[in-house]
Design a protein around this motif. Structure first.
Motif, PDB file in Angstrom:
ATOM      1  N   VAL A  35       0.875  -1.171   0.000  1.00  0.00           N
ATOM      2  CA  VAL A  35       0.000   0.000   0.000  1.00  0.00           C
ATOM      3  C   VAL A  35       0.914   1.223   0.000  1.00  0.00           C
ATOM      4  O   VAL A  35       1.922   1.263   0.707  1.00  0.00           O
ATOM      5  CB  VAL A  35      -0.969  -0.007   1.212  1.00  0.00           C
ATOM      6  CG1 VAL A  35      -0.251   0.113   2.521  1.00  0.00           C
ATOM      7  CG2 VAL A  35      -1.993   1.088   1.073  1.00  0.00           C
ATOM      8  N   GLU A  36       0.591   2.180  -0.866  1.00  0.00           N
ATOM      9  CA  GLU A  36       1.379   3.402  -0.965  1.00  0.00           C
ATOM     10  C   GLU A  36       0.622   4.552  -0.330  1.00  0.00           C
ATOM     11  O   GLU A  36      -0.582   4.698  -0.527  1.00  0.00           O
ATOM     12  CB  GLU A  36       1.707   3.699  -2.433  1.00  0.00           C
ATOM     13  CG  GLU A  36       2.579   2.627  -3.041  1.00  0.00           C
ATOM     14  CD  GLU A  36       3.127   2.993  -4.405  1.00  0.00           C
ATOM     15  OE1 GLU A  36       3.140   4.194  -4.756  1.00  0.00           O
ATOM     16  OE2 GLU A  36       3.549   2.068  -5.108  1.00  0.00           O
ATOM     17  N   LEU A  37       1.340   5.342   0.436  1.00  0.00           N
ATOM     18  CA  LEU A  37       0.766   6.486   1.133  1.00  0.00           C
ATOM     19  C   LEU A  37       1.467   7.750   0.662  1.00  0.00           C
ATOM     20  O   LEU A  37       2.683   7.752   0.451  1.00  0.00           O
ATOM     21  CB  LEU A  37       0.949   6.332   2.639  1.00  0.00           C
ATOM     22  CG  LEU A  37       0.343   5.076   3.262  1.00  0.00           C
ATOM     23  CD1 LEU A  37       1.019   4.750   4.578  1.00  0.00           C
ATOM     24  CD2 LEU A  37      -1.136   5.276   3.464  1.00  0.00           C
ATOM     25  N   GLU A  38       0.707   8.801   0.517  1.00  0.00           N
ATOM     26  CA  GLU A  38       1.276  10.072   0.077  1.00  0.00           C
ATOM     27  C   GLU A  38       0.553  11.174   0.829  1.00  0.00           C
ATOM     28  O   GLU A  38      -0.671  11.181   0.911  1.00  0.00           O
ATOM     29  CB  GLU A  38       1.087  10.225  -1.423  1.00  0.00           C
ATOM     30  CG  GLU A  38       1.788  11.402  -2.014  1.00  0.00           C
ATOM     31  CD  GLU A  38       1.743  11.395  -3.530  1.00  0.00           C
ATOM     32  OE1 GLU A  38       2.259  12.356  -4.099  1.00  0.00           O
ATOM     33  OE2 GLU A  38       1.185  10.462  -4.129  1.00  0.00           O
ATOM     34  N   ALA A  39       1.305  12.085   1.385  1.00  0.00           N
ATOM     35  CA  ALA A  39       0.686  13.154   2.158  1.00  0.00           C
ATOM     36  C   ALA A  39       1.503  14.422   2.027  1.00  0.00           C
ATOM     37  O   ALA A  39       2.718  14.380   1.860  1.00  0.00           O
ATOM     38  CB  ALA A  39       0.576  12.744   3.619  1.00  0.00           C
ATOM     39  N   THR A  48       6.108  10.532   1.551  1.00  0.00           N
ATOM     40  CA  THR A  48       5.608   9.302   0.924  1.00  0.00           C
ATOM     41  C   THR A  48       6.021   8.107   1.774  1.00  0.00           C
ATOM     42  O   THR A  48       7.014   8.157   2.508  1.00  0.00           O
ATOM     43  CB  THR A  48       6.158   9.115  -0.503  1.00  0.00           C
ATOM     44  OG1 THR A  48       7.579   9.030  -0.450  1.00  0.00           O
ATOM     45  CG2 THR A  48       5.732  10.247  -1.418  1.00  0.00           C
ATOM     46  N   ALA A  49       5.250   7.037   1.640  1.00  0.00           N
ATOM     47  CA  ALA A  49       5.568   5.801   2.357  1.00  0.00           C
ATOM     48  C   ALA A  49       5.004   4.610   1.597  1.00  0.00           C
ATOM     49  O   ALA A  49       4.043   4.751   0.837  1.00  0.00           O
ATOM     50  CB  ALA A  49       5.002   5.836   3.772  1.00  0.00           C
ATOM     51  N   VAL A 134       0.355  17.176  10.647  1.00  0.00           N
ATOM     52  CA  VAL A 134      -0.459  17.524   9.479  1.00  0.00           C
ATOM     53  C   VAL A 134      -0.289  16.472   8.399  1.00  0.00           C
ATOM     54  O   VAL A 134       0.515  15.559   8.524  1.00  0.00           O
ATOM     55  CB  VAL A 134      -0.044  18.904   8.910  1.00  0.00           C
ATOM     56  CG1 VAL A 134      -0.389  20.013   9.867  1.00  0.00           C
ATOM     57  CG2 VAL A 134       1.419  18.922   8.555  1.00  0.00           C
ATOM     58  N   HIS A 135      -1.051  16.620   7.331  1.00  0.00           N
ATOM     59  CA  HIS A 135      -0.882  15.815   6.124  1.00  0.00           C
ATOM     60  C   HIS A 135      -1.073  14.319   6.380  1.00  0.00           C
ATOM     61  O   HIS A 135      -0.228  13.512   6.049  1.00  0.00           O
ATOM     62  CB  HIS A 135       0.496  16.027   5.496  1.00  0.00           C
ATOM     63  CG  HIS A 135       0.916  17.443   5.362  1.00  0.00           C
ATOM     64  ND1 HIS A 135       0.093  18.420   4.830  1.00  0.00           N
ATOM     65  CD2 HIS A 135       2.068  18.058   5.680  1.00  0.00           C
ATOM     66  CE1 HIS A 135       0.766  19.571   4.833  1.00  0.00           C
ATOM     67  NE2 HIS A 135       1.942  19.377   5.339  1.00  0.00           N
ATOM     68  N   LYS A 136      -2.155  13.918   6.956  1.00  0.00           N
ATOM     69  CA  LYS A 136      -2.391  12.496   7.210  1.00  0.00           C
ATOM     70  C   LYS A 136      -2.966  11.826   5.963  1.00  0.00           C
ATOM     71  O   LYS A 136      -3.827  12.381   5.299  1.00  0.00           O
ATOM     72  CB  LYS A 136      -3.376  12.307   8.358  1.00  0.00           C
ATOM     73  CG  LYS A 136      -2.847  12.794   9.682  1.00  0.00           C
ATOM     74  CD  LYS A 136      -3.901  12.616  10.766  1.00  0.00           C
ATOM     75  CE  LYS A 136      -3.423  13.234  12.057  1.00  0.00           C
ATOM     76  NZ  LYS A 136      -4.465  13.198  13.085  1.00  0.00           N
ATOM     77  N   ASP A 137      -2.481  10.650   5.665  1.00  0.00           N
ATOM     78  CA  ASP A 137      -3.049   9.817   4.602  1.00  0.00           C
ATOM     79  C   ASP A 137      -3.303   8.457   5.217  1.00  0.00           C
ATOM     80  O   ASP A 137      -2.406   7.882   5.858  1.00  0.00           O
ATOM     81  CB  ASP A 137      -2.073   9.704   3.420  1.00  0.00           C
ATOM     82  CG  ASP A 137      -2.676   8.947   2.245  1.00  0.00           C
ATOM     83  OD1 ASP A 137      -3.911   8.775   2.190  1.00  0.00           O
ATOM     84  OD2 ASP A 137      -1.900   8.529   1.370  1.00  0.00           O
TER      85      ASP A 137
END
Length: 141
Positions: A35-39, A48-49, A134-137
């Motif tokens: 799963v890719e995360l971007e915030a 990114t994660a 901030v910036h939660k995904d």
């Protein structure tokens, strides 16, 4: 002509034993998923994660975390957590430390996370910009 039932019974018992000794298809591990995360916003605050995981067969609502990769924005610190129903805050970190100031962090895991049935497992990428989270995904596993 009389056919004995004994050979048929022996064959049935042998087949049953052989089937019991073979691993069941349900016990094989599931596919490896990412799963890719971007915030955050572009440039300085872009975090990114990637979380690589595998479902744990035979267990309700359980996954094995294989690895976590994070790249933080230049002025942020970022980390990945999962929605742990047993934690007082509701989230537990999947990384030992945050990735800060544009650096990357890759951690290999062999960690199984689980939750009660009906509690969807999720991962979250969060960024800390000057002390403000901030910036939660958030993505479902």
């Amino acid at each position: 002509m009389r056919i004995s039932a004994l050979p048929a019974a022996i064959a049935l018992v042998a087949a049953t034993l052989a089937a019991g000794a073979a691993p069941a298809a349900a016990d094989t591990p599931g596919p490896i998923l990412t799963v890719e995360l971007e915030a955050g916003t572009a440039a300085l605050h872009h975090n990114t994660a990637k979380v690589t995981y595998q479902r744990v067969d035979g267990a309700v609502n359980s996954v094995k975390i294989i690895s976590v990769e994070i790249v933080s924005g230049e002025r942020d610190c970022a980390w990945v957590s999962w929605n742990d129903p047993h934690d007082v805050t509701g989230w537990s970190n999947l990384t030992s430390e945050p990735s800060c100031n544009g650096t990357g962090l890759i951690e290999s895991h062999d960690q199984i996370i689980k939750a009660p049935a009906g509690h969807p497992l999720k991962v979250r990428l969060a960024g800390d910009h000057l002390g403000e989270v901030v910036h939660k995904d958030i993505e479902k596993l």
